[in-house]
Structure formats: structure tokens, C-alpha cells
Scaffold this active site. Structure first.
Site, PDB file in Angstrom:
ATOM      1  N   SER A  15      29.623 -84.013 -34.229  1.00 35.84           N
ATOM      2  CA  SER A  15      30.962 -84.355 -34.194  1.00 35.84           C
ATOM      3  C   SER A  15      31.263 -84.522 -35.860  1.00 35.84           C
ATOM      4  O   SER A  15      32.387 -84.100 -36.328  1.00 35.84           O
ATOM      5  CB  SER A  15      31.542 -85.520 -33.589  1.00 35.84           C
ATOM      6  OG  SER A  15      31.012 -86.558 -34.207  1.00 35.84           O
ATOM      7  N   ASN A  16      30.334 -85.082 -36.637  1.00 33.39           N
ATOM      8  CA  ASN A  16      30.566 -85.224 -37.873  1.00 33.39           C
ATOM      9  C   ASN A  16      30.364 -83.904 -38.666  1.00 33.39           C
ATOM     10  O   ASN A  16      31.282 -83.329 -39.478  1.00 33.39           O
ATOM     11  CB  ASN A  16      29.712 -86.116 -38.623  1.00 33.39           C
ATOM     12  CG  ASN A  16      30.025 -87.630 -38.381  1.00 33.39           C
ATOM     13  OD1 ASN A  16      30.831 -88.080 -39.568  1.00 33.39           O
ATOM     14  ND2 ASN A  16      29.342 -88.556 -37.541  1.00 33.39           N
ATOM     15  N   LEU A  89      17.590 -86.212 -37.710  1.00 35.51           N
ATOM     16  CA  LEU A  89      16.866 -87.528 -37.024  1.00 35.51           C
ATOM     17  C   LEU A  89      15.247 -86.966 -37.593  1.00 35.51           C
ATOM     18  O   LEU A  89      14.239 -87.713 -37.077  1.00 35.51           O
ATOM     19  CB  LEU A  89      16.787 -87.573 -35.570  1.00 35.51           C
ATOM     20  CG  LEU A  89      17.893 -88.400 -35.044  1.00 35.51           C
ATOM     21  CD1 LEU A  89      17.966 -88.371 -33.621  1.00 35.51           C
ATOM     22  CD2 LEU A  89      18.371 -89.419 -35.724  1.00 35.51           C
ATOM     23  N   ASN A 106      23.420 -89.159 -47.058  1.00 37.23           N
ATOM     24  CA  ASN A 106      23.344 -89.318 -45.623  1.00 37.23           C
ATOM     25  C   ASN A 106      24.585 -90.251 -45.419  1.00 37.23           C
ATOM     26  O   ASN A 106      24.972 -90.958 -46.267  1.00 37.23           O
ATOM     27  CB  ASN A 106      22.020 -89.727 -45.467  1.00 37.23           C
ATOM     28  CG  ASN A 106      21.731 -90.257 -43.952  1.00 37.23           C
ATOM     29  OD1 ASN A 106      21.837 -89.544 -43.016  1.00 37.23           O
ATOM     30  ND2 ASN A 106      21.268 -91.512 -43.824  1.00 37.23           N
ATOM     31  N   HIS A 108      25.073 -93.449 -42.686  1.00 37.54           N
ATOM     32  CA  HIS A 108      24.347 -94.364 -41.492  1.00 37.54           C
ATOM     33  C   HIS A 108      25.439 -95.185 -40.814  1.00 37.54           C
ATOM     34  O   HIS A 108      26.334 -95.840 -41.656  1.00 37.54           O
ATOM     35  CB  HIS A 108      23.347 -95.295 -42.449  1.00 37.54           C
ATOM     36  CG  HIS A 108      22.536 -96.247 -41.578  1.00 37.54           C
ATOM     37  ND1 HIS A 108      21.450 -95.576 -40.831  1.00 37.54           N
ATOM     38  CD2 HIS A 108      22.450 -97.352 -41.136  1.00 37.54           C
ATOM     39  CE1 HIS A 108      21.091 -96.412 -40.077  1.00 37.54           C
ATOM     40  NE2 HIS A 108      21.493 -97.626 -40.124  1.00 37.54           N
TER      41      HIS A 108
END
Ligand code: GRF
Length: 194
Positions: A15-16, A89, A106, A108
Site C-alpha cells: 500500500s505504501n 523484510l 526506510n 518503520h
């Protein structure tokens, strides 16, 4: 001016990744182009999103990320200037950090350094936040360097939590922050504003 070509690395839902692609297609800075989606799982939904959005994708199984020649060739053949990790991942190998110094970011889903580190990904993060009775959570966008999740923090945003919030409620609140901020922060880093 040549567009900066970004590769989005994702392992799951994506989705991102979709949000980032749409942002730079529709509203983002004109000189950034989402050029490739890299995924380590052939059945990940992010690949369907990439196909629907017309963005090329490549599957690199986890074990092949150690293959510096293979991965470097993929990125060079696609003229990638910048790497975005969006739910990826696989640990980024040192050769990739060295190839893209300060050019790998990244996201988080917590307020690092809290709830970072081994095993802290996806729902595990939100379960730990709820179990600890935290009154807030949020997102952290950081540079990936040889220290991985301890790289320089670029941006953080917070959201208040209710005592009644379950992990899924926290996840939904955190995802909203991701969609609201990640693409803009990527553009700012690429343009040297962050
Ligand atoms: C997001 O919560 C992101 O913060 C984390 O992994 C999740 C990816 O979700 N790194 P999606 O695949 O973008 O839907």
C-alpha cells in the site's frame, strides 16, 4: 533535467508502494520517477499493484540478495538513483549500502528507537506498543546505513492512542501517517532538502 529514478523495495501488500507511485505520478516533484518495484516474494500483492500501475517489477528471492553482481546489474540496468524500502523484510546487504550511500530510506511503523530491532516489523510492532500501554505511536523515516534501523532519522510523526485501541487500530492510525508523509519526505531527501 534527468529524472531521479527510484526503486521501491517491498515484500508484501504494497500500500505504501502504490501511494508513492501515485504521488510522484500525480502531485509529487516532477523530477522523481518510480521506475522499478523489487520484491523478494513472487506471490506478494505489491507485484499486482505494480502491474496495474504500469511500473516494472522484478522478483529477487531472499537468498539472491547476497548476490552482489545480480542485484547490482538489476539496479544499473534500470538506472536506479535511489532506493525506497516500503515494508521490505530482507536485510539490506552492506554492498548495497555502499553502492547507494545516503540514498536508501526506510519507513518503520514506530517512534524509533522504541520498538525497533530484531523481529519488530508489521503487526509485531503494534502488538508490542499495545502490550506496553503506550499513549502514542507513529512513524520513523530514516536513512539505511551499515547500522540499518539505527541510521540517521529524517522524519517522525506521532499519533495519540486510546486505551481501547487494539493492534489493528494502531496499525490503521500508523498507516494514515505513512500515506500522509512518506512520499513527500522521499521527494525532500532526493531534492536535498532533508
Ligand atoms: C508499513 O507499515 C511500513 O511501515 C512497514 O511495513 C508496512 C508495509 O505495509 N515497514 P505496505 O506493504 O506498504 O502496505
Amino acid at each position: 533535467m534527468k529524472k531521479k529514478r527510484i526503486a521501491i523495495f517491498a515484500s508484501g501488500n504494497g500500500s505504501n508502494a502504490e501511494n508513492i507511485i501515485r504521488y510522484f505520478r500525480e502531485a509529487g516533484s516532477p523530477d522523481v520517477e518510480p521506475a522499478l518495484v523489487v520484491c523478494n516474494k513472487a506471490d506478494a500483492y505489491v507485484l499486482e499493484r505494480a502491474a496495474r500501475l504500469g511500473v516494472p517489477s522484478v522478483v529477487v528471492p531472499r537468498k539472491d540478495f547476497k548476490n552482489e553482481e545480480l542485484v547490482t546489474k538489476i539496479l544499473r540496468d534500470n538506472e536506479i538513483d535511489f532506493i525506497v524500502l516500503a515494508g521490505f523484510l530482507v536485510m539490506i546487504p552492506e554492498y548495497l549500502v555502499n553502492l547507494y550511500p545516503g540514498k536508501i530510506v526506510n519507513i518503520h511503523p514506530s517512534l524509533l528507537p522504541k520498538y525497533g530491532g530484531k523481529g519488530m516489523y508489521g503487526s509485531h510492532v503494534h502488538e508490542a506498543v499495545v502490550a506496553a500501554g503506550e499513549k502514542e505511536s507513529g512513524i520513523t523515516i530514516h536513512v539505511v546505513d551499515e547500522h540499518y534501523a539505527r541510521g540517521p532519522i529524517l522524519f517522525q510523526a506521532k499519533v495519540a492512542l486510546l486505551p481501547s485501541d487494539a493492534p489493528d487500530d494502531v496499525a490503521a492510525k500508523v498507516h494514515e501517517l505513512e500515506y500522509a508523509h512518506f512520499p513527500r519526505v522521499i521527494g525532500e531527501v532526493i531534492e536535498g532538502k532533508l
